[in-house]
Design a protein around this motif. Structure first.
Motif, short mmCIF file in Angstrom:
data_model
loop_
_atom_site.label_atom_id
_atom_site.label_comp_id
_atom_site.label_asym_id
_atom_site.label_seq_id
_atom_site.Cartn_x
_atom_site.Cartn_y
_atom_site.Cartn_z
N ALA A 6 0.83 -1.33 0.04
CA ALA A 6 -0.05 0.07 -0.03
C ALA A 6 0.91 1.21 0.02
CB ALA A 6 -0.94 0.18 1.42
N GLU A 7 1.86 1.14 0.77
CA GLU A 7 2.85 2.27 0.77
C GLU A 7 3.93 2.60 -0.66
OE1 GLU A 7 4.90 1.78 4.46
OE2 GLU A 7 3.09 2.62 5.37
N GLU A 8 4.39 1.43 -1.03
CA GLU A 8 5.38 1.43 -1.88
C GLU A 8 5.07 0.40 -2.80
OE1 GLU A 8 10.00 1.20 -2.12
OE2 GLU A 8 9.31 2.19 -0.53
N GLU A 9 4.39 0.70 -3.94
CA GLU A 9 4.14 -0.66 -5.05
C GLU A 9 4.80 -0.27 -6.28
OE1 GLU A 9 0.19 -1.47 -5.93
OE2 GLU A 9 -0.30 0.28 -5.05
N LEU A 34 -2.98 -14.17 -1.22
CA LEU A 34 -3.32 -13.05 -1.54
C LEU A 34 -3.92 -13.03 -2.89
CD1 LEU A 34 -0.70 -10.89 0.57
CD2 LEU A 34 -2.99 -11.22 1.23
N ARG A 35 -3.15 -13.58 -3.79
CA ARG A 35 -3.75 -13.56 -5.13
C ARG A 35 -4.95 -14.21 -5.31
NH1 ARG A 35 0.79 -15.34 -8.79
NH2 ARG A 35 -0.51 -15.12 -10.50
N LYS A 36 -5.13 -15.36 -4.78
CA LYS A 36 -6.40 -16.04 -4.82
C LYS A 36 -7.72 -15.25 -4.08
CE LYS A 36 -4.47 -20.71 -4.32
NZ LYS A 36 -4.46 -21.71 -3.12
N ALA A 37 -7.34 -14.24 -3.09
CA ALA A 37 -8.35 -13.56 -2.62
C ALA A 37 -8.46 -12.30 -3.45
CB ALA A 37 -7.86 -13.24 -1.18
N ARG A 38 -7.66 -12.25 -4.47
CA ARG A 38 -7.73 -10.98 -5.25
C ARG A 38 -7.51 -9.80 -4.45
NH1 ARG A 38 -13.46 -12.20 -8.19
NH2 ARG A 38 -13.18 -14.33 -7.84
N LEU A 39 -6.42 -9.96 -3.47
CA LEU A 39 -6.23 -8.66 -3.03
C LEU A 39 -4.68 -8.15 -3.59
CD1 LEU A 39 -6.66 -9.50 0.69
CD2 LEU A 39 -7.83 -7.98 -0.68
N VAL A 40 -3.81 -8.98 -4.14
CA VAL A 40 -2.66 -8.88 -4.93
C VAL A 40 -2.80 -9.13 -6.38
CG1 VAL A 40 -0.31 -9.40 -4.63
CG2 VAL A 40 -1.40 -8.85 -2.61
N HIS A 56 -6.90 0.20 -5.57
CA HIS A 56 -6.56 1.29 -4.63
C HIS A 56 -7.56 1.20 -3.14
CE1 HIS A 56 -9.88 3.13 -6.71
NE2 HIS A 56 -10.00 3.91 -5.72
N HIS A 57 -8.76 0.43 -3.48
CA HIS A 57 -9.64 0.40 -2.11
C HIS A 57 -8.99 -0.58 -1.17
CE1 HIS A 57 -12.48 1.44 -5.36
NE2 HIS A 57 -12.95 2.27 -4.51
N VAL A 58 -7.95 -1.49 -1.58
CA VAL A 58 -7.38 -2.32 -0.73
C VAL A 58 -6.42 -1.56 0.05
CG1 VAL A 58 -5.85 -4.27 -0.27
CG2 VAL A 58 -7.71 -4.48 -2.23
N ALA A 59 -5.68 -0.55 -0.46
CA ALA A 59 -4.92 0.26 0.16
C ALA A 59 -5.55 0.83 1.41
CB ALA A 59 -3.96 1.10 -0.55
N HIS A 60 -6.72 1.67 0.94
CA HIS A 60 -7.44 2.25 2.03
C HIS A 60 -7.91 1.60 3.30
CE1 HIS A 60 -7.60 6.07 -0.47
NE2 HIS A 60 -7.77 5.31 -1.44
#
Length: 74
Positions: A6-9, A34-40, A56-60
């Protein structure tokens, strides 16, 4: 790991391993989940994969959760 992204991608698996102190196998397993959960998401760049948050919603959500955890509660 989500906070790092979230900070540095985006970041490579090697960068994430160094930043988290995780062994490569543990890191790979967590990234897979995390990829399976569609977060990454992963993107191939040359010989390595770069990981970033899926949107960007995940970062928030991550930042809001940490801010909430740091609040004082009665």
């Amino acid at each position: 790991m989500l906070l790092l992204l979230a900070e540095e991608e985006p970041r490579s698996a090697g960068d994430l391993a160094r930043a988290t102190g995780l062994e490569q196998t543990a890191l790979s397993h967590q990234l897979s989940e995390l990829r399976k959960a569609r977060l990454v998401e992963a993107q191939r760049e040359g010989r390595q994969r770069l990981y970033r948050l899926a949107d960007h919603h995940v970062a928030h959500i991550v930042k809001d959760a940490l801010a909430h955890a740091g609040e004082e509660h009665d």
